[in-house]
Design a protein around this motif. Structure first.
Motif, PDB file in Angstrom:
ATOM      1  N   CYS A  83       0.782  -1.237   0.000  1.00 28.51           N
ATOM      2  CA  CYS A  83       0.000   0.000   0.000  1.00 28.51           C
ATOM      3  C   CYS A  83       0.814   1.288   0.000  1.00 28.51           C
ATOM      4  CB  CYS A  83      -0.957   0.010   1.194  1.00 28.51           C
ATOM      5  SG  CYS A  83      -0.152  -0.028   2.805  1.00 28.51           S
ATOM      6  N   LYS A  98      -2.119   0.634 -10.169  1.00 24.88           N
ATOM      7  CA  LYS A  98      -0.955   0.162  -9.425  1.00 24.88           C
ATOM      8  C   LYS A  98       0.285   0.355 -10.294  1.00 24.88           C
ATOM      9  CE  LYS A  98      -3.389  -1.202  -5.910  1.00 24.88           C
ATOM     10  NZ  LYS A  98      -3.297  -0.505  -4.606  1.00 24.88           N
ATOM     11  N   TRP A 108      -1.954  -7.859  -6.891  1.00 24.54           N
ATOM     12  CA  TRP A 108      -2.775  -7.391  -5.774  1.00 24.54           C
ATOM     13  C   TRP A 108      -4.105  -8.151  -5.722  1.00 24.54           C
ATOM     14  CZ3 TRP A 108       0.928  -4.132  -7.504  1.00 24.54           C
ATOM     15  CH2 TRP A 108       1.558  -3.290  -6.584  1.00 24.54           C
TER      16      TRP A 108
END
Length: 545
Positions: free
Chosen positions: A138, A359, A417
């Motif tokens: 994160c 991402k 993820w």
């Protein structure tokens, strides 16, 4: 200390041998940390000075060798076209930072052992480890590639229960087995029996075997609901370095069309093309894409297929009259430019759907920590990315066809993820389309690991995965995580497959990483113990040492 360092090295080797893509070696992870834990125990019980420092560097050694041996391809990819010092600088993110965090976890474990029992210390160890793995998902230097639960990706038959726990369930499973085995080995070696050895052995067997038994029952009894859709994935094999096979965008598009037509059927509903497959000199303006030859040629191709859609990676940008996003930069007075690594859905209507990769790769597609590292922009510019960072969107979005099929456009790095991919599924995605360019890594284990991790997303969400990789490996993965078809490395190819769409949500899709919440509780409890407990008295009893 020499023997302790050899034990730490042994842990690194076992963990590396148990890591993908080595087939069926995952159970080695159940013993990977045992030598390191043994060495740490020797230090804590021995007549050493600066024990905490020694434990920290032992753990760092294990983490550094394990990470470097498993993901050496990071440096391999960068050194092929970056100056050596730049490649080393960027490679330090996974090679050095992750081991430092891992070592910090073991240092906290040592502090807990000084103040509380070994059982509470192990709770703190596992909780802090999961906290480290969560951090690596994160923050701005996110690199969750080495999350411990990923290690069973090459033996997916044993982890079907990831549809309930996700990969963090795998991390807890592996740690539990290591702790029980370590305690058993220590007691046998030291000829003590603070806990009955038979009880420890039985606990270890049950902890290790029961989830496997449950998984195998799920695996062999899982039946997909029949809801067919015909899908094609294409692997054009364009050399990302431009050394062997660098072709103009228009010629690349014709290759994509030709390969697609070679396996297409009249009822084909999706043609999946890889990351950045559609491009143009200077990139493609999303607002003007319909006027580009690439769009016209793609629509012309789709005229042969009544329900056909092209889901493709695209190099795109948007132009603004004011900076709408933090990554937009002024190119001329009053004109702002924002580039995207994106995906697009094209059909035979005039409607276009875009998704902007969220991402982003640290140091390549985004500048970590914003302005704090702005002085490093000239270094990152060498990587071919944007020194201001690529634009992105905050959350996933689903592409919907005119017939109502929902597809998850997952771009390359995003497929690591688990919690992010569930966001697509919650919005109605009935299958996962991964578009990627694994050619950056060359013929290394990186491409194989990336493919194996896609199996985890299939299991967690019970969705087919259609994976289109520029230079391999492209594949179809069913809802059990089986690779049904795959291409070879460095060969232009196209695969066709009838997949089953799924609308049901798994427990993990609905509720996410509940195990992380439990780890947070364990972490808070550990901090409380660190600051509230007095230093305990030394005792020879193993559980309370």
């Amino acid at each position: 200390m020499r023997q302790n360092y050899l034990l730490a090295l042994g842990s690194a080797i076992i963990l590396w041998l148990g890591w993908p893509p080595i087939p069926y070696s995952s159970p080695l992870l159940f013993m990977g940390f045992v030598p390191l834990l043994y060495a740490i125990e020797r230090i804590m019980r021995g007549e050493y000075t600066r024990k905490g420092k020694k434990i920290f560097w032992l753990a760092f050694l294990t983490g550094f060798i394990w990470n470097t041996a498993s993901i050496y391809w990071v440096y391999n990819a960068m050194s092929a076209y970056l100056p050596g010092y730049v490649a080393i600088l960027i490679a330090l993110i996974p090679f050095g930072l992750a081991p430092l965090l891992m070592a910090t976890v073991f240092r906290a474990y040592y502090q807990l052992r000084k103040k509380t029992s070994i059982w509470y210390s192990f709770i703190g160890l596992v909780s802090c480890w999961l906290g480290y793995e969560f951090l690596h998902q994160c923050w701005d230097l996110a690199f969750p590639w080495m999350t411990l639960g990923n290690g069973f990706a090459n033996f997916h038959q044993l982890i079907q229960w990831y549809s309930y726990t996700g990969i963090f369930g795998g991390s807890v499973w592996i740690w539990g087995a290591n702790i029980l085995l370590f305690m058993l080995v220590w007691q046998i070696r030291e000829k003590i029996e603070a806990i009955n050895n038979n009880l420890l052995a039985l606990s270890l067997v049950v902890w290790s075997i029961l989830p496997i038994a449950i998984s195998l029952v799920i695996y062999y009894n899982y039946i997909e609901h029949i809801n067919p859709s015909h899908v094609v994935v294409v692997q054009p094999n364009v050399d990302p370095y431009g050394k062997l096979r660098n072709i103009p965008p228009q010629e690349q598009l014709e290759d994509l069309v030709r390969l697609s037509e070679s396996v297409a059927q009249p009822n084909t509903e999706f043609f999946i093309w890889p990351e950045t497959a559609i491009s143009a000199s200077g990139g493609i303006d999303e607002n003007e894409f319909r006027s580009y030859p690439a769009y016209e040629r793609t629509v012309q191709f789709l005229n042969k297929y009544k329900n056909g859609n092209v889901l493709s990676g695209i190099e795109s940008h948007q132009l603004y009259t004011f900076p709408k996003t933090p990554t937009a930069r002024e190119v001329v007075p009053g004109r702002f430019f924002d580039p995207f690594n994106a995906a697009v859905l094209i059909d035979q209507s005039s409607k276009l759907q875009f998704y902007h990769k969220s991402k982003l790769v640290p140091g390549v597609e985004q500048m970590p920590f914003g302005g704090a590292l702005a002085f490093m922009k000239p270094l990152f510019a060498h990587f071919g990315g944007s020194t201001g960072g690529y634009g992105s969107q905050d959350k996933p979005s689903v592409f919907y066809t005119r017939s109502g099929i929902g597809a998850a456009p997952v771009i390359c790095y995003e497929s690591i993820w688990g919690n992010y991919v569930t966001g697509y599924i919650k919005q109605g995605a009935q299958f996962i389309a991964i578009v990627t360019n694994d050619g950056w890594w060359g013929d290394t284990s990186g491409k194989d690991q990336h493919l194996q991790y896609a199996k985890l997303r299939a299991i967690e969400n019970r969705r087919w995965v259609a994976r289109s990789a520029n230079t391999g490996i492209s594949a179809f993965i069913n809802q059990r995580g089986d690779i049904v078809q795959k291409t070879s490395w460095w060969q232009p190819n196209a695969l066709a497959q009838e997949i089953n769409l799924n609308e049901e949500l798994t427990f993990y899709t609905r509720y996410g990483d509940l195990i992380l919440f439990l780890a947070l509780v364990g972490g808070v409890f550990s901090v409380f113990l660190l600051f509230s407990s007095k230093k305990k008295q030394k005792t020879p009893v193993f559980p309370n040492t």
